[in-house]
Design an enzyme around this catalytic site. Structure first.
Site, short mmCIF file in Angstrom:
data_model
loop_
_atom_site.label_atom_id
_atom_site.label_comp_id
_atom_site.label_asym_id
_atom_site.label_seq_id
_atom_site.Cartn_x
_atom_site.Cartn_y
_atom_site.Cartn_z
N CYS A 95 -9.44 9.73 -20.49
CA CYS A 95 -10.35 11.13 -20.19
C CYS A 95 -10.83 10.88 -19.07
CB CYS A 95 -11.39 10.97 -21.43
SG CYS A 95 -10.71 11.02 -23.17
N ARG A 98 -5.95 11.84 -15.42
CA ARG A 98 -6.16 10.84 -16.31
C ARG A 98 -6.03 11.60 -17.81
NH1 ARG A 98 -9.84 7.28 -14.20
NH2 ARG A 98 -10.74 6.87 -16.20
N GLU A 144 11.57 -1.98 -14.70
CA GLU A 144 10.86 -0.77 -14.02
C GLU A 144 11.74 0.35 -13.80
OE1 GLU A 144 7.97 -0.25 -13.70
OE2 GLU A 144 7.67 1.46 -12.23
N LYS A 191 10.38 3.87 -15.51
CA LYS A 191 10.47 5.28 -14.84
C LYS A 191 11.07 6.50 -15.47
CE LYS A 191 7.66 4.91 -12.92
NZ LYS A 191 6.83 3.67 -12.79
N HIS A 247 24.89 -10.28 -25.67
CA HIS A 247 24.31 -10.99 -27.20
C HIS A 247 24.05 -10.04 -28.27
CE1 HIS A 247 24.92 -14.82 -25.05
NE2 HIS A 247 24.37 -14.22 -24.16
N LYS A 286 -2.80 8.38 -16.77
CA LYS A 286 -2.46 7.60 -15.52
C LYS A 286 -3.08 6.16 -15.50
CE LYS A 286 -1.54 6.68 -11.17
NZ LYS A 286 0.02 6.48 -10.90
C1 AGP Z 1 3.54 3.52 -14.65
O1 AGP Z 1 4.25 4.41 -14.21
C2 AGP Z 1 2.32 3.70 -15.72
N1 AGP Z 1 1.61 4.69 -15.11
C3 AGP Z 1 1.67 2.66 -16.48
O2 AGP Z 1 2.65 1.82 -16.95
C4 AGP Z 1 0.67 1.74 -15.49
O3 AGP Z 1 1.66 0.84 -14.64
C5 AGP Z 1 -0.16 0.81 -16.42
O4 AGP Z 1 -0.87 1.61 -17.38
C6 AGP Z 1 -0.96 -0.10 -15.63
O5 AGP Z 1 -1.67 0.68 -15.11
P1 AGP Z 1 -2.67 -0.26 -13.72
O6 AGP Z 1 -1.85 -0.53 -12.67
O7 AGP Z 1 -3.39 0.97 -13.27
O8 AGP Z 1 -3.48 -1.39 -14.54
#
Ligand code: AGP
Length: 610
Positions: A2, A27, A489, A493, A512, A605
Site C-alpha cells: 500500500c 506500490r 530471472e 520477468k 532429470h 513494487k
Molecule cells: C521483480 O520484478 C519484482 N518486482 C520482485 O521480485 C522484487 O525484485 C522483489 O520483491 C525484491 O524487491 P527489492 O529489491 O525491493 O527488495
C-alpha cells in the site's frame, strides 16, 4: 504494497494528495481513498480500482491523508478501501502492513459495541484508537494512537486524522513512512517519491517512532517510551524526469532502454565504496547475501562471480528462508540486496542478522530507506526511480556492483589477501586468472555499449514474440552455471507481466524429469554464452523430442528455431548482456497479450508484508 500520503499546509490538500498518490500507485493499485478535515468534519472519498483512472479528486480542507491499497485482508472493494473511520466518524486512518492480532481485538471491540464495516485487519486499529480517544478529557489524538499501537501486534505504517484537531499523526513499525518538510507545510509518504516535486527535505521514521505534524511544527517521539527523538533532516537529490514516461509507451520499456545510461553511473560508483565493502567481506569469516525476487537472482549470479573470480564461498539465501537456514555469529557478514530497501522479508533477515551480532551491509537503490539505515555499510545503486513493477534497470545495476566487488576481491586475492575458507593462507593469482580479470574489466567498461547493441534487436524480438509467445502458454528457461540465475530471472520477468507459465532451471537438470513436459505447448528459451558445448547438448535433447527452442546467444550457435543475438562477451559478463533480450521478450509478449505492463495483476513494487 500500500502507498500512503498525507499533507498539512495552506493549500487545498486533495489536489496535492491526488498528484502524490498517483506517484505511489506502483506500490498498490486495487483501490484508493482520501480523507480531509474541513469545518470540524471528516470528508471522505474512496473506491475500488486505480487512482490513475480517476480524473480529479475534490475535497475541502488543507489537512488530509490518502491511500492506494494492495489488499491482504478482504478483496478490493469500496468498503475495504482505506481510509477507515471510527463509529462516530470523528477519526480516519490509512494503514500499510498487517495487524496480526486483529481477530481477537475485533471480537473484543465488537463486544464493546463497535460496529465494523469492512473485512480488513486495519479497521480494528481505528476502533481501538477510538476506545482511547477522549478529547473531552484532554486525551489527544497522539495519546490515543500510541495507546492503541502498544496494544496491537504486527506491522504498520499509519496516518491518522481527527475532525477535532488540526494535525496528522503518523507512526511506523516495519513498514516505511517518511516525513517531508516543505515551506510552511508537511508531507507524510510511504517513500520520498510521493512528495519529491514539493520538497527534498525528509526525515525517514524508524520503528516505534510517531510523528505529530501541526500547522507550525512537527514532533517525533518513541511511542513505546514516550521519549522525544532528535532526528536529522536529509536532503535527497533525485531527478524529476524519472517520474515521466518520456515518450515511451510504458515505464518498463523506458527503464529497459535507460540501462546503458544507468550502468555508466554504476561503473562510476567510486572505487573507495567498492573497496570498503570488499575489505569488510575479506575480514569476515562467513559471508551471506540475502535478497528476494529479482534481487535474489542478482545475488545468485554473484555467488558464481565470488567463487569463480575471487575463490570466495559466499552463501546466498532467499530472505524469506534466511532465519531457517543461516548459521550466524559476530564474525559473519550479511549483505542485503534490495532495490527498494523496504522489502519486508529482506529487512527481517537483516534484522535477524543484527540480533545475532553480525556485521550488516547492503546494496540498495532508494536513499535513506530502512535497509540503508540499519546497515553498517551501504552501496547506493544510483539507478534512479524505477516505476515499472517488474525490475529491470535496478537488476542490471545490482549485477554491475556485485561484479565490481568480486573483481576487486579477485585482484586483492592476487596481491596479498586471505579468504574466509583459506584463513591465514595467501593465494596469488595465476597468470591465467590475471589475464582473465583484465579482460573482464575491459568488457565491464563496455557493458553500457553492449547493452545498447543488444537493445537494437528489439524489432526482431518483437517479431519472435508474435510468432512464438502468444498462443503457447508454457515456457522453460534454461541456462548453465552463471546463467542458471539468468534463466530464473528470464522466467520471472516473463511470468510477472505476461501471466504465462515460465520456469527457470539449470540446463542439465532438465533431463532429470522436466523434459517430460516438452510438447507443442511447452517451448524453451536457452541462454548460450560463447557457444557453450555443454548447454548445446541439452538443447539437442530438447530438439530431438520435437521441442521448439528460442536461443538467446552470445556467440554464433545456430541450433535454434529462432535466435536472438547479443554481443559476444566472456561467460562472466554474459548475464549482463542477456538481460535486455529477455526483458524485451517478456515486454513485447505482454504488450501483444494486452497486459497491464507497469502494474501487473496481484503484484506490488515493494512487498512490505510477510
Ligand atoms: C521483480 O520484478 C519484482 N518486482 C520482485 O521480485 C522484487 O525484485 C522483489 O520483491 C525484491 O524487491 P527489492 O529489491 O525491493 O527488495
Amino acid at each position: 504494497m500500500c502507498g500512503i500520503v498525507g499533507y498539512l499546509g495552506n493549500e487545498e490538500t486533495s489536489s496535492i494528495l491526488f498528484e502524490s498518490l498517483k506517484r505511489l500507485e506502483y506500490r498498490g493499485y486495487d483501490s484508493f481513498g482520501f480523507a480531509t478535515i474541513h469545518d470540524n468534519k471528516l470528508w471522505i472519498t474512496k473506491d475500488k480500482g486505480k487512482i490513475s483512472d480517476v480524473v480529479q479528486i475534490k475535497l475541502p480542507g488543507s489537512i488530509g491523508i490518502s491511500h492506494t491499497r494492495w489488499s491482504t485482508h478482504g478483496p478490493p472493494s469500496k468498503i475495504n478501501a482505506h481510509p477507515h473511520t471510527d463509529c462516530k466518524n470523528r477519526i480516519a486512518l490509512v494503514h500499510n502492513g498487517i495487524i496480526a492480532n486483529y481477530l481477537s481485538l475485533r471480537n473484543k471491540l465488537k463486544e464493546r459495541g463497535h460496529i465494523f464495516k469492512s473485512e480488513t485487519d486495519t479497521e480494528v486499529l481505528i476502533h481501538l484508537i477510538e476506545e482511547y480517544y477522549k478529547p473531552e478529557d484532554g486525551v489527544k489524538l497522539e495519546d490515543a494512537v500510541s495507546s492503541a499501537l502498544n496494544a496491537v501486534e504486527g506491522t504498520y505504517a499509519i496516518t491518522v486524522i481527527s475532525a477535532l484537531e488540526k494535525k496528522i499523526v503518523g507512526a511506523r513499525k516495519e513498514s516505511p513512512l517518511v516525513l517531508g518538510i516543505g515551506n510552511s507545510c508537511f508531507y507524510l509518504g510511504s517513500d520520498i517519491s510521493s512528495f519529491l516535486p514539493y520538497t527534498n527535505k525528509t526525515i525517514p521514521l524508524d520503528d516505534f517512532e510517531m510523528v505529530v505534524i501541526e500547522p507550525e511544527s512537527y514532533k517525533i517521539t518513541d511511542f513505546k517510551t514516550g521519549l522525544l527523538k532528535d532526528k536529522k533532516i536529509t536532503k535527497i537529490e533525485w531527478n524529476q524526469k524519472e517520474s515521466s514516461k518520456e515518450g515511451f509507451d510504458h515505464f518498463m520499456l523506458k527503464e529497459i532502454f535507460e540501462q546503458p545510461q544507468i550502468l555508466k553511473i554504476a561503473l562510476n560508483i567510486c572505487e573507495e565504496e567498492i573497496s570498503k565493502l570488499a575489505e569488510t567481506i575479506k575480514e569476515a569469516d562467513n559471508v551471506y547475501i540475502t535478497a528476494t525476487g529479482t534481487s535474489l537472482h542478482a545475488a545468485m549470479t554473484s555467488e558464481y562471480w565470488f567463487s569463480k573470480l575471487a575463490k570466495l564461498p559466499v552463501r546466498v539465501v532467499d530472505s524469506s528462508e534466511f532465519e531457517e537456514k543461516a548459521v550466524l555469529d559476530e564474525k559473519t557478514l550479511v549483505i542485503g540486496v534490495t532495490q527498494s530497501g523496504e522489502t519486508y522479508d529482506t529487512l527481517r533477515a537483516m534484522n535477524y542478522a543484527k540480533k545475532n551480532n553480525c556485521k550488516l551491509a547492503s546494496i540498495v537503490n532508494i536513499p535513506s530507506s530502512t535497509a540503508t539505515r540499519i546497515s553498517d555499510i551501504t552501496i547506493l545503486q544510483g539507478s534512479g526511480m524505477e516505476i515499472g513493477v517488474a525490475a529491470t534497470k535496478t537488476f542490471t545495476t545490482q549485477l554491475m556492483i556485485l561484479l565490481r566487488l568480486a573483481l576487486k576481491l579477485a585482484k586483492n586475492n592476487g596481491e596479498t589477501v586471505s579468504s574466509p575458507t583459506m584463513k591465514n593462507e595467501r593465494c596469488l593469482l595465476s597468470k591465467d586468472v590475471g589475464d582473465k580479470i583484465s579482460e573482464i574489466e575491459e568488457q565491464l567498461k563496455n557493458v553500457p555499449r553492449y547493452i545498447e547493441e543488444a537493445l537494437t534487436q528489439k524489432e526482431k524480438i518483437k517479431s519472435i514474440t508474435e510468432k512464438y509467445c502468444i498462443n503457447v502458454k508454457n515456457f522453460l528457461y534454461i541456462g548453465k552455471g552463471i546463467n542458471y540465475p539468468t534463466a530464473l530471472e528470464g522466467a520471472l520477468k516473463f511470468k510477472e507481466i505476461t501471466y504465462h507459465h515460465a520456469e527457470g532451471m539449470p540446463a542439465g537438470f532438465l533431463k532429470h524429469g522436466t523434459i517430460s513436459l516438452i510438447s507443442d505447448d511447452m517451448y524453451t528459451i536457452a541462454f548460450v554464452p560463447r557457444d557453450d558445448r555443454k548447454i548445446l547438448s541439452n538443447v539437442e535433447e530438447i530438439k530431438s523430442r520435437g521441442g521448439k527452442i528460442i536461443g538467446i546467444v552470445s556467440g554464433t550457435a545456430k541450433h535454434f528455431d529462432e535466435t536472438i543475438n547479443v554481443p559476444r562477451v566472456s561467460d562472466i559478463v554474459s548475464p549482463l548482456v542477456f538481460a535486455p533480450a529477455y526483458q524485451l521478450l517478456a515486454y513485447y509478449t505482454a504488450v501483444a497479450l494486452g497486459r497491464d505492463i507497469d502494474q501487473p495483476r496481484h503484484l506490488a513494487k515493494t512487498v512490505t508484508v510477510e
